[in-house]
Design a protein around this motif. Structure first.
Motif, PDB file in Angstrom:
ATOM      1  N   THR A 240     -35.335 -28.487   7.397  1.00  0.00           N
ATOM      2  CA  THR A 240     -34.457 -29.655   7.298  1.00  0.00           C
ATOM      3  C   THR A 240     -34.384 -30.365   8.649  1.00  0.00           C
ATOM      4  OG1 THR A 240     -32.543 -28.251   7.747  1.00  0.00           O
ATOM      5  CG2 THR A 240     -33.051 -28.684   5.445  1.00  0.00           C
ATOM      6  N   ASN A 241     -34.278 -31.692   8.583  1.00  0.00           N
ATOM      7  CA  ASN A 241     -34.244 -32.475   9.815  1.00  0.00           C
ATOM      8  C   ASN A 241     -32.819 -32.612  10.354  1.00  0.00           C
ATOM      9  OD1 ASN A 241     -32.979 -34.434   8.233  1.00  0.00           O
ATOM     10  ND2 ASN A 241     -34.819 -35.693   8.019  1.00  0.00           N
ATOM     11  N   TYR A 242     -32.647 -33.486  11.307  1.00  0.00           N
ATOM     12  CA  TYR A 242     -31.343 -33.670  11.965  1.00  0.00           C
ATOM     13  C   TYR A 242     -30.257 -34.083  10.972  1.00  0.00           C
ATOM     14  CZ  TYR A 242     -27.944 -35.481  15.348  1.00  0.00           C
ATOM     15  OH  TYR A 242     -26.806 -35.717  16.072  1.00  0.00           O
ATOM     16  N   PHE A 243     -30.669 -34.721   9.875  1.00  0.00           N
ATOM     17  CA  PHE A 243     -29.704 -35.171   8.875  1.00  0.00           C
ATOM     18  C   PHE A 243     -29.550 -34.176   7.717  1.00  0.00           C
ATOM     19  CE2 PHE A 243     -31.593 -38.877  10.912  1.00  0.00           C
ATOM     20  CZ  PHE A 243     -30.460 -39.506  11.412  1.00  0.00           C
ATOM     21  N   GLY A 244     -30.153 -33.001   7.856  1.00  0.00           N
ATOM     22  CA  GLY A 244     -30.074 -31.998   6.805  1.00  0.00           C
ATOM     23  C   GLY A 244     -31.034 -32.242   5.654  1.00  0.00           C
ATOM     24  N   ASP A 245     -31.892 -33.237   5.761  1.00  0.00           N
ATOM     25  CA  ASP A 245     -32.802 -33.594   4.669  1.00  0.00           C
ATOM     26  C   ASP A 245     -34.128 -32.847   4.780  1.00  0.00           C
ATOM     27  OD1 ASP A 245     -31.043 -35.466   3.529  1.00  0.00           O
ATOM     28  OD2 ASP A 245     -31.711 -37.028   4.912  1.00  0.00           O
ATOM     29  N   TRP A 246     -34.730 -32.577   3.648  1.00  0.00           N
ATOM     30  CA  TRP A 246     -36.072 -32.012   3.605  1.00  0.00           C
ATOM     31  C   TRP A 246     -36.887 -32.718   2.529  1.00  0.00           C
ATOM     32  CZ3 TRP A 246     -37.864 -29.835  -0.926  1.00  0.00           C
ATOM     33  CH2 TRP A 246     -36.905 -29.460  -1.863  1.00  0.00           C
ATOM     34  N   GLU A 247     -38.185 -32.682   2.697  1.00  0.00           N
ATOM     35  CA  GLU A 247     -39.104 -33.279   1.720  1.00  0.00           C
ATOM     36  C   GLU A 247     -40.436 -32.567   1.799  1.00  0.00           C
ATOM     37  OE1 GLU A 247     -41.858 -37.234   1.277  1.00  0.00           O
ATOM     38  OE2 GLU A 247     -39.888 -37.490   2.212  1.00  0.00           O
ATOM     39  N   ILE A 248     -41.011 -32.252   0.657  1.00  0.00           N
ATOM     40  CA  ILE A 248     -42.347 -31.667   0.592  1.00  0.00           C
ATOM     41  C   ILE A 248     -43.200 -32.484  -0.366  1.00  0.00           C
ATOM     42  CG2 ILE A 248     -43.703 -29.653  -0.109  1.00  0.00           C
ATOM     43  CD1 ILE A 248     -41.519 -27.877   0.917  1.00  0.00           C
ATOM     44  N   GLU A 249     -44.302 -33.027   0.160  1.00  0.00           N
ATOM     45  CA  GLU A 249     -45.247 -33.846  -0.601  1.00  0.00           C
ATOM     46  C   GLU A 249     -46.411 -33.007  -1.128  1.00  0.00           C
ATOM     47  OE1 GLU A 249     -45.974 -36.624  -1.879  1.00  0.00           O
ATOM     48  OE2 GLU A 249     -45.072 -38.340  -0.840  1.00  0.00           O
ATOM     49  N   TRP A 250     -47.287 -33.644  -1.880  1.00  0.00           N
ATOM     50  CA  TRP A 250     -48.547 -33.086  -2.358  1.00  0.00           C
ATOM     51  C   TRP A 250     -48.365 -31.843  -3.220  1.00  0.00           C
ATOM     52  CZ3 TRP A 250     -51.785 -36.745  -1.847  1.00  0.00           C
ATOM     53  CH2 TRP A 250     -51.774 -37.570  -0.726  1.00  0.00           C
ATOM     54  N   LEU A 251     -47.281 -31.819  -3.979  1.00  0.00           N
ATOM     55  CA  LEU A 251     -47.090 -30.712  -4.906  1.00  0.00           C
ATOM     56  C   LEU A 251     -47.918 -30.929  -6.168  1.00  0.00           C
ATOM     57  CD1 LEU A 251     -43.239 -30.291  -4.486  1.00  0.00           C
ATOM     58  CD2 LEU A 251     -45.017 -28.745  -3.643  1.00  0.00           C
ATOM     59  N   PRO A 252     -48.378 -29.846  -6.809  1.00  0.00           N
ATOM     60  CA  PRO A 252     -49.143 -30.010  -8.049  1.00  0.00           C
ATOM     61  C   PRO A 252     -48.254 -30.564  -9.154  1.00  0.00           C
ATOM     62  CG  PRO A 252     -48.609 -27.706  -7.667  1.00  0.00           C
ATOM     63  CD  PRO A 252     -48.195 -28.437  -6.428  1.00  0.00           C
ATOM     64  N   LYS A 253     -48.815 -31.440  -9.967  1.00  0.00           N
ATOM     65  CA  LYS A 253     -48.041 -32.084 -11.030  1.00  0.00           C
ATOM     66  C   LYS A 253     -47.810 -31.149 -12.215  1.00  0.00           C
ATOM     67  CE  LYS A 253     -49.273 -36.929 -10.219  1.00  0.00           C
ATOM     68  NZ  LYS A 253     -49.861 -38.138 -10.833  1.00  0.00           N
ATOM     69  N   HIS A 254     -46.675 -31.355 -12.868  1.00  0.00           N
ATOM     70  CA  HIS A 254     -46.336 -30.679 -14.125  1.00  0.00           C
ATOM     71  C   HIS A 254     -46.346 -29.158 -13.992  1.00  0.00           C
ATOM     72  CE1 HIS A 254     -46.753 -34.683 -15.715  1.00  0.00           C
ATOM     73  NE2 HIS A 254     -48.024 -34.720 -15.417  1.00  0.00           N
ATOM     74  N   LYS A 255     -45.721 -28.676 -12.918  1.00  0.00           N
ATOM     75  CA  LYS A 255     -45.643 -27.234 -12.683  1.00  0.00           C
ATOM     76  C   LYS A 255     -44.185 -26.823 -12.440  1.00  0.00           C
ATOM     77  CE  LYS A 255     -50.177 -26.774 -12.592  1.00  0.00           C
ATOM     78  NZ  LYS A 255     -50.907 -26.110 -13.696  1.00  0.00           N
ATOM     79  N   GLN A 256     -43.869 -25.606 -12.826  1.00  0.00           N
ATOM     80  CA  GLN A 256     -42.583 -25.012 -12.491  1.00  0.00           C
ATOM     81  C   GLN A 256     -42.680 -24.463 -11.076  1.00  0.00           C
ATOM     82  OE1 GLN A 256     -40.291 -24.998 -15.039  1.00  0.00           O
ATOM     83  NE2 GLN A 256     -38.583 -24.188 -13.855  1.00  0.00           N
ATOM     84  N   VAL A 257     -41.715 -24.792 -10.225  1.00  0.00           N
ATOM     85  CA  VAL A 257     -41.733 -24.316  -8.852  1.00  0.00           C
ATOM     86  C   VAL A 257     -40.399 -23.664  -8.517  1.00  0.00           C
ATOM     87  CG1 VAL A 257     -43.408 -26.040  -8.083  1.00  0.00           C
ATOM     88  CG2 VAL A 257     -40.952 -26.523  -7.890  1.00  0.00           C
ATOM     89  N   ALA A 258     -40.452 -22.729  -7.582  1.00  0.00           N
ATOM     90  CA  ALA A 258     -39.243 -22.080  -7.072  1.00  0.00           C
ATOM     91  C   ALA A 258     -38.953 -22.615  -5.677  1.00  0.00           C
ATOM     92  CB  ALA A 258     -39.428 -20.567  -7.027  1.00  0.00           C
ATOM     93  N   ILE A 259     -37.713 -23.011  -5.443  1.00  0.00           N
ATOM     94  CA  ILE A 259     -37.292 -23.525  -4.144  1.00  0.00           C
ATOM     95  C   ILE A 259     -36.384 -22.475  -3.495  1.00  0.00           C
ATOM     96  CG2 ILE A 259     -36.065 -25.379  -2.938  1.00  0.00           C
ATOM     97  CD1 ILE A 259     -36.690 -27.145  -5.416  1.00  0.00           C
ATOM     98  N   ARG A 260     -36.717 -22.065  -2.288  1.00  0.00           N
ATOM     99  CA  ARG A 260     -35.929 -21.051  -1.567  1.00  0.00           C
ATOM    100  C   ARG A 260     -35.530 -21.624  -0.209  1.00  0.00           C
ATOM    101  NH1 ARG A 260     -34.803 -15.586  -1.389  1.00  0.00           N
ATOM    102  NH2 ARG A 260     -34.833 -14.580   0.659  1.00  0.00           N
ATOM    103  N   ILE A 261     -34.232 -21.603   0.070  1.00  0.00           N
ATOM    104  CA  ILE A 261     -33.697 -22.146   1.322  1.00  0.00           C
ATOM    105  C   ILE A 261     -33.042 -21.010   2.095  1.00  0.00           C
ATOM    106  CG2 ILE A 261     -32.074 -23.787   2.345  1.00  0.00           C
ATOM    107  CD1 ILE A 261     -32.403 -25.463  -0.225  1.00  0.00           C
ATOM    108  N   THR A 262     -33.462 -20.843   3.360  1.00  0.00           N
ATOM    109  CA  THR A 262     -32.937 -19.743   4.170  1.00  0.00           C
ATOM    110  C   THR A 262     -32.538 -20.250   5.555  1.00  0.00           C
ATOM    111  OG1 THR A 262     -35.178 -19.163   4.897  1.00  0.00           O
ATOM    112  CG2 THR A 262     -34.305 -17.970   3.010  1.00  0.00           C
ATOM    113  N   LEU A 263     -31.541 -19.588   6.126  1.00  0.00           N
ATOM    114  CA  LEU A 263     -31.086 -19.855   7.488  1.00  0.00           C
ATOM    115  C   LEU A 263     -30.404 -18.589   7.996  1.00  0.00           C
ATOM    116  CD1 LEU A 263     -30.725 -22.036   9.754  1.00  0.00           C
ATOM    117  CD2 LEU A 263     -28.433 -22.427   8.808  1.00  0.00           C
ATOM    118  N   ALA A 264     -30.744 -18.174   9.205  1.00  0.00           N
ATOM    119  CA  ALA A 264     -30.180 -16.937   9.761  1.00  0.00           C
ATOM    120  C   ALA A 264     -28.650 -16.971   9.723  1.00  0.00           C
ATOM    121  CB  ALA A 264     -30.661 -16.749  11.200  1.00  0.00           C
ATOM    122  N   GLY A 265     -28.073 -15.902   9.206  1.00  0.00           N
ATOM    123  CA  GLY A 265     -26.627 -15.788   9.138  1.00  0.00           C
ATOM    124  C   GLY A 265     -26.029 -16.313   7.850  1.00  0.00           C
TER     125      GLY A 265
END
Length: 289
Positions: A240-265
């Motif tokens: 995530t950037n300074y504004f807390g935003d994230w973006e991931i491009e070039w994902l395969p179309k029409h697929k189920q994906v798992a999103i995992r967000i982690t931060l120490a603590g």
């Protein structure tokens, strides 16, 4: 030798210089290869644009300059009678302005809609890759001379989003550009070999925003975001950037994906999404471990 154009959508800024150069070259001017292009209704260099995203939090556009793809096995040539469409030894596909009269089937055969019907002359027309200029300049016998002509659309592009050259020469500028980028051919042309090669047409993006615990209402920078395709196991990562935003491009179309967000603590957060279209998946609040 096989002449072609590489089109990098990532570099196109929708300035329409290529479109106007095409009009300037072909509207009102005839050659042995083509009748004049009508001023209205024809887009021999079509700029195809669409808005991406499904939330006001994340909206952007995509742009794909789209001329005739000069297919190596042209559907328009297969649909034509009396040799009205032919492929030159250099790979450029030409519609004969005399033999094609009345053959509207040539228009209908194009899988990307790059052939247009001239109602007044009753002929199909399309991009010629400015072959008349190439022939007149001696390009075919002096390939690589920077003083010689290139297609007008290529010449006009201020961002070098269009590169012209010999596709069969591995040392040519066009071959190097293709090798260094992501080939993303137009979907209706899947499985077809073409002399116009599209690069970096976007697929699907997912985006979101990460916050610290809800009561703080403070965005979180530096959180790790992983997106994993459930079918292939392919994983893409970002932070995530300074504004807390994230973006991931070039994902395969029409697929189920798992999103995992982690931060120490903080406790990991995992959820799923489907890449049917570009999505802003929303706001994620972290909780202390």
């Amino acid at each position: 030798m096989r002449l072609g154009i590489a089109i990098d959508s990532r570099l196109c800024m929708s300035c329409y210089c290529c479109y106007m150069a095409c009009k300037d070259e072909h509207c009102g001017y005839a050659s042995a290869l083509s009748a004049p292009q009508p001023m209205m209704g024809h887009f021999w260099l079509d700029i195809r644009e669409w808005e991406r995203g499904d939330s006001s939090r994340k909206i952007k556009t995509a742009t794909v300059p789209t001329p005739c793809s000069h297919c190596q096995e042209p559907a328009c040539m297969a649909a034509a009678a009396n040799g009205a469409v032919y492929k030159r030894p250099d790979g450029i596909v030409i519609i004969d302005p005399v033999k094609s009269k009345g053959q509207k089937a040539i228009v209908d055969a194009c899988p990307i809609g790059a052939v247009y019907w001239n109602e007044e002359l009753a002929i199909p027309q399309k991009c010629t890759m400015c072959a008349e200029l190439l022939d007149a300049s001696g390009y075919l016998t002096h390939l690589g001379d920077p003083q010689l002509k290139v297609p007008r659309c290529v010449e006009a592009c201020p961002n070098n989003a269009l590169i012209f050259g010999d596709l069969d020469d591995p040392e040519s500028a066009i071959a190097r550009v293709i090798a260094e980028n992501r080939i993303t051919q137009l979907e209706p042309l899947a499985g077809r070999a073409t002399n116009v090669v599209h690069l970096n047409i976007p697929t699907v993006f997912l985006a979101g925003t990460v916050y610290y615990p809800r009561e703080l209402e403070e965005v979180c920078s530096g959180a790790r975001v992983q997106v994993t395709c459930s079918e292939t196991g392919e994983t893409r990562e970002t932070e995530t950037n300074y504004f807390g935003d994230w973006e991931i491009e070039w994902l395969p179309k029409h697929k189920q994906v798992a999103i995992r967000i982690t931060l120490a603590g903080y406790k990991p957060v995992t959820y799923t999404a489907f890449t049917d279209a570009d999505h802003y998946v929303g706001m994620t609040y972290l909780a202390k471990e």
